[in-house]
Design an enzyme around this catalytic site. Structure first.
Site, PDB file in Angstrom:
ATOM      1  N   ALA A 251       0.849  -1.179   0.000  1.00  0.00           N
ATOM      2  CA  ALA A 251       0.000   0.000   0.000  1.00  0.00           C
ATOM      3  C   ALA A 251       0.889   1.234   0.000  1.00  0.00           C
ATOM      4  O   ALA A 251       2.102   1.146   0.212  1.00  0.00           O
ATOM      5  CB  ALA A 251      -0.919  -0.008   1.221  1.00  0.00           C
ATOM      6  N   LYS A 252       0.288   2.377  -0.222  1.00  0.00           N
ATOM      7  CA  LYS A 252       1.078   3.604  -0.303  1.00  0.00           C
ATOM      8  C   LYS A 252       1.716   3.971   1.031  1.00  0.00           C
ATOM      9  O   LYS A 252       2.613   4.803   1.075  1.00  0.00           O
ATOM     10  CB  LYS A 252       0.201   4.740  -0.820  1.00  0.00           C
ATOM     11  CG  LYS A 252      -0.117   4.585  -2.295  1.00  0.00           C
ATOM     12  CD  LYS A 252      -1.121   5.597  -2.799  1.00  0.00           C
ATOM     13  CE  LYS A 252      -1.414   5.359  -4.288  1.00  0.00           C
ATOM     14  NZ  LYS A 252      -2.514   6.186  -4.784  1.00  0.00           N
ATOM     15  N   ARG A 253       1.262   3.353   2.098  1.00  0.00           N
ATOM     16  CA  ARG A 253       1.887   3.620   3.397  1.00  0.00           C
ATOM     17  C   ARG A 253       3.256   2.946   3.519  1.00  0.00           C
ATOM     18  O   ARG A 253       4.007   3.242   4.434  1.00  0.00           O
ATOM     19  CB  ARG A 253       0.981   3.138   4.532  1.00  0.00           C
ATOM     20  CG  ARG A 253       0.741   1.638   4.550  1.00  0.00           C
ATOM     21  CD  ARG A 253      -0.160   1.223   5.694  1.00  0.00           C
ATOM     22  NE  ARG A 253      -0.423  -0.205   5.689  1.00  0.00           N
ATOM     23  CZ  ARG A 253      -1.417  -0.775   5.019  1.00  0.00           C
ATOM     24  NH1 ARG A 253      -2.248  -0.023   4.312  1.00  0.00           N
ATOM     25  NH2 ARG A 253      -1.615  -2.079   5.052  1.00  0.00           N
TER      26      ARG A 253
END
Length: 278
Positions: A251-253
């Site tokens: 994920a972008k995290r």
């Protein structure tokens, strides 16, 4: 009818692009090149609460650095401009009006929490909770002035939606079991993902959609929209998701696996491509 192969990569500027994005987009590019086709870059910046101009700049730079080359897009133009969803709202509104007139939609005053609290709703981790049908018979004139409402697509009860995926083979989804009535237009005046991508893929004459396997169920929803809007659907090819060491999809995290951070750490595109296709 357009017969030339056209595919697209459609990132959202809500964070930095990571290796999972790069892998899916690289597969899209390879499939496109094998067909001597056209690759379209679409900036899906419809999420105005999270989209940022700096992420638009970053994703164009990082994906170019990785080795992706598109022939149409917000940075190079093309015959289907504009290529940013935030500039395509009139097209979505036109589709909304068509669906309302046809009777395919109903107004819904339920919040997401209302749906999650219903006995038939799945757990909160699902992509969109299964709608219990609370507002099926609600008329627009019955909604109090100033009350927020969404427009939902009324899925055909117990209908099986079947399609042949280019990677995973034949897929079957049962309406009102695997997914329910889904949001088309939000109370804040913006289209849902389902409506925007359906309208855009048709308008941009995309012949094959290449994207992640997490969107297989969305394809079933979108096929219903293609039918309701009298549009011809493209073919679909869903890619396996890239996962971290704990088995979680990226994920972008995951900043440490963003293309920007990996580039700053001295990684080369060739090294990264060898890593994700090993």
């Amino acid at each position: 009818m357009n017969t030339a192969y056209r595919s697209r990569i459609a990132p959202s500027p809500t964070g930095y692009m990571h290796l999972g994005h790069a892998r899916t987009f690289w597969i899209a590019q390879q499939r496109c090149r094998s067909q001597n086709g056209t690759l379209v870059f679409r900036n899906e910046d419809i999420d105005t609460a999270r989209a940022r101009p700096e992420y638009v700049t970053a994703m164009l730079e990082d994906l170019r650095w990785f080795g992706l080359e598109w022939q149409e897009g917000p940075d190079c133009g093309g015959p289907h401009q504009p290529y940013s969803q935030s500039q395509r709202l009139p097209l979505y509104k036109q589709a909304l009006d068509q669906l309302i007139i046809s009777g395919a939609l109903f107004p819904c005053i339920c919040t997401r929490q209302d749906v999650l609290r219903s006995t038939n709703a799945p757990h909160a981790g699902e992509d969109e909770p299964l709608y219990p049908g609370t507002c099926h018979n609600l008329k627009l004139a019955e909604i109090p002035s100033g009350k927020h409402f969404n427009w939902r697509f009324k899925v055909p009860n117990a209908q099986t939606i079947t399609f042949n995926d280019g990677n995973f083979g034949e897929q079957h989804y049962l309406a009102n079991r695997d997914f329910g009535d889904f949001i088309i237009w939000r109370h804040d005046g913006l289209p849902s993902y389902q409506l925007a991508v359906t309208v855009d893929d048709a308008a941009m004459q995309i012949t094959e959609v290449v994207r992640g396997a997490d969107l297989l169920k969305s394809t079933a929803r979108q096929l219903l929209l293609y039918q309701a809007l009298n549009l011809s659907p493209p073919r679909f090819y869903h890619c396996e998701l890239l996962r971290d060491e704990q088995g979680r999809r990226l994920a972008k995290r995951h900043d440490s696996l963003s293309l920007r951070q990996l580039r700053q750490n001295g990684k080369t595109p060739e090294e990264l491509r060898a890593q994700i296709f090993n």
